[in-house]
Design a protein around this motif. Sequence first.
Motif, PDB file in Angstrom:
ATOM      1  N   GLU A 153     140.139  78.999  42.315  1.00  0.00           N
ATOM      2  CA  GLU A 153     139.656  78.634  43.642  1.00  0.00           C
ATOM      3  C   GLU A 153     139.347  77.146  43.763  1.00  0.00           C
ATOM      4  O   GLU A 153     138.726  76.714  44.733  1.00  0.00           O
ATOM      5  N   MET A 154     139.773  76.387  42.790  1.00  0.00           N
ATOM      6  CA  MET A 154     139.633  74.918  42.804  1.00  0.00           C
ATOM      7  C   MET A 154     138.182  74.476  43.016  1.00  0.00           C
ATOM      8  O   MET A 154     137.899  73.521  43.730  1.00  0.00           O
ATOM      9  N   ARG A 155     137.261  75.210  42.360  1.00  0.00           N
ATOM     10  CA  ARG A 155     135.842  74.842  42.426  1.00  0.00           C
ATOM     11  C   ARG A 155     135.367  74.214  41.116  1.00  0.00           C
ATOM     12  O   ARG A 155     134.182  74.002  40.928  1.00  0.00           O
ATOM     13  N   LEU A 156     136.310  73.960  40.199  1.00  0.00           N
ATOM     14  CA  LEU A 156     135.997  73.311  38.926  1.00  0.00           C
ATOM     15  C   LEU A 156     136.922  72.120  38.742  1.00  0.00           C
ATOM     16  O   LEU A 156     138.148  72.267  38.724  1.00  0.00           O
ATOM     17  N   ILE A 213     131.964  60.092  41.371  1.00  0.00           N
ATOM     18  CA  ILE A 213     131.238  60.246  42.646  1.00  0.00           C
ATOM     19  C   ILE A 213     132.109  60.963  43.668  1.00  0.00           C
ATOM     20  O   ILE A 213     131.654  61.855  44.392  1.00  0.00           O
ATOM     21  N   ASP A 214     133.383  60.578  43.751  1.00  0.00           N
ATOM     22  CA  ASP A 214     134.299  61.210  44.702  1.00  0.00           C
ATOM     23  C   ASP A 214     134.442  62.706  44.412  1.00  0.00           C
ATOM     24  O   ASP A 214     134.454  63.529  45.335  1.00  0.00           O
ATOM     25  N   ALA A 215     134.559  63.067  43.121  1.00  0.00           N
ATOM     26  CA  ALA A 215     134.727  64.473  42.760  1.00  0.00           C
ATOM     27  C   ALA A 215     133.471  65.289  43.059  1.00  0.00           C
ATOM     28  O   ALA A 215     133.554  66.443  43.495  1.00  0.00           O
ATOM     29  N   VAL A 243     131.570  72.666  40.242  1.00  0.00           N
ATOM     30  CA  VAL A 243     131.162  71.924  39.043  1.00  0.00           C
ATOM     31  C   VAL A 243     132.186  70.841  38.766  1.00  0.00           C
ATOM     32  O   VAL A 243     133.396  71.073  38.895  1.00  0.00           O
ATOM     33  N   VAL A 244     131.696  69.661  38.385  1.00  0.00           N
ATOM     34  CA  VAL A 244     132.554  68.610  37.838  1.00  0.00           C
ATOM     35  C   VAL A 244     132.222  68.510  36.353  1.00  0.00           C
ATOM     36  O   VAL A 244     131.080  68.222  35.987  1.00  0.00           O
ATOM     37  N   GLY A 288     123.158  59.397  43.473  1.00  0.00           N
ATOM     38  CA  GLY A 288     123.646  59.691  44.812  1.00  0.00           C
ATOM     39  C   GLY A 288     123.805  61.171  45.101  1.00  0.00           C
ATOM     40  O   GLY A 288     124.317  61.540  46.171  1.00  0.00           O
ATOM     41  N   TRP A 289     123.369  62.023  44.173  1.00  0.00           N
ATOM     42  CA  TRP A 289     123.591  63.463  44.332  1.00  0.00           C
ATOM     43  C   TRP A 289     122.728  64.036  45.443  1.00  0.00           C
ATOM     44  O   TRP A 289     121.551  63.699  45.589  1.00  0.00           O
ATOM     45  N   ARG A 290     123.326  64.941  46.239  1.00  0.00           N
ATOM     46  CA  ARG A 290     122.620  65.619  47.317  1.00  0.00           C
ATOM     47  C   ARG A 290     122.851  67.118  47.211  1.00  0.00           C
ATOM     48  O   ARG A 290     123.834  67.555  46.616  1.00  0.00           O
ATOM     49  N   ALA A 291     121.966  67.903  47.789  1.00  0.00           N
ATOM     50  CA  ALA A 291     122.125  69.363  47.783  1.00  0.00           C
ATOM     51  C   ALA A 291     123.472  69.726  48.397  1.00  0.00           C
ATOM     52  O   ALA A 291     123.834  69.206  49.462  1.00  0.00           O
ATOM     53  N   GLY A 292     124.203  70.594  47.739  1.00  0.00           N
ATOM     54  CA  GLY A 292     125.533  70.974  48.198  1.00  0.00           C
ATOM     55  C   GLY A 292     126.643  70.278  47.441  1.00  0.00           C
ATOM     56  O   GLY A 292     127.805  70.705  47.499  1.00  0.00           O
ATOM     57  N   ASP A 293     126.314  69.179  46.725  1.00  0.00           N
ATOM     58  CA  ASP A 293     127.311  68.508  45.889  1.00  0.00           C
ATOM     59  C   ASP A 293     127.582  69.346  44.646  1.00  0.00           C
ATOM     60  O   ASP A 293     126.809  70.250  44.292  1.00  0.00           O
ATOM     61  N   ALA A 294     128.680  69.021  43.959  1.00  0.00           N
ATOM     62  CA  ALA A 294     129.012  69.722  42.722  1.00  0.00           C
ATOM     63  C   ALA A 294     128.015  69.356  41.621  1.00  0.00           C
ATOM     64  O   ALA A 294     127.563  68.201  41.528  1.00  0.00           O
ATOM     65  N   VAL A 295     127.678  70.335  40.793  1.00  0.00           N
ATOM     66  CA  VAL A 295     126.831  70.076  39.631  1.00  0.00           C
ATOM     67  C   VAL A 295     127.659  69.323  38.589  1.00  0.00           C
ATOM     68  O   VAL A 295     128.821  69.662  38.340  1.00  0.00           O
TER      69      VAL A 295
END
Length: 342
Positions: A51-54, A70-72, A84-85, A104-111
């Motif tokens: 599902e392209m979530r990793l 950062i982009d990922a 997840v990155v 720069g991490w925000r809620a909803g970003d990849a861990v």
Amino acid sequence: MLLKGAEIARYLARPDPSRPGLLIYGQDAMRVAMKRAEAVKALVGERADEEMRLTRMAGAGLKKDPAQLIDAVREVGFFPGPRVVLVDDAPDSAADAVRAALDGWRAGDAVIVVAAGALAKSSALRKLFEAHGQAICAPIYDDPPGEDEIARWLSDAGLREVPRDAMREMLVLARALDPGDLRQTIEKIGLYKHGDPSPLTPAEIALMAPATIEADLDELIHAVAERREAEFGALMRRIAAQGLAPVSICIAALRHFRALHLAAADPAGPAVALARARPPIYGPRRDRMARQAQGWGLGPLEEAVHALLTLDLTLRSSTRAPQMPLVERALLRLAMRPRGRR
């Protein structure tokens, strides 16, 4: 934040997806890879790749192109769900890029999951994660898996009926195998017990555990220790036909009788002594050797060890002596020793 002791295994089994980053590092690459895979699976599930979530990236490339991390992390996935990155084999030179992504991490970003090898106390990556208020630092040591972790692996393999005596055998086995081999053994036991609702037994664990010594040689030495002289000839011929070196047979016999001697001399009893051995002796083999130690007694075992040491010296110092007949004669003398003699 730095995790310690049992917190490490518990957290990696169920990592908090609201935390921005996780650093997993250690000397043993296999242990780090296992923990990394466990944490990623807990965060995004088994279908994350499909599902392209990793997103995977090499840590070595972050110094030249720090913006890729950062982009990922901020990328919006096509499929819904947590992301997840994974930064693999991260060197210290990746610390600045990881710091920027964490800041720069925000809620909803990849861990961000960072995996690294051995890191010194002065490591920039270690300092970054240990001092960070929200990110997690999980060092992986070379200690054997604990009971909670083994119980979780057993449950994952479908083994939920594990009595106390079986768990004790698993803990002994954990000290003898590295975690990767232990995990494979547990999966093998799970397949063996599939559809069998009866509780797991120590005998089943021993049956599935990897062999540490060649089976025919092991049986020959047991025959000697149990003084089954009638079976000795056939077993010895089978070993000789395999081309095993006489010195190897002598060393294996000496190792076995030394273990029996130490077991017989231990005030706590042979079974306890054998469980404390390095590597540990587990399952029915331990019970069998405990009976052998009790059957021989301390004095005769001292004489047996002395005879095998003498044999070892003879084999190593002489090039003309017929080595296999020397080994056969020495072992047969032990097998024929009268049982009542102490």
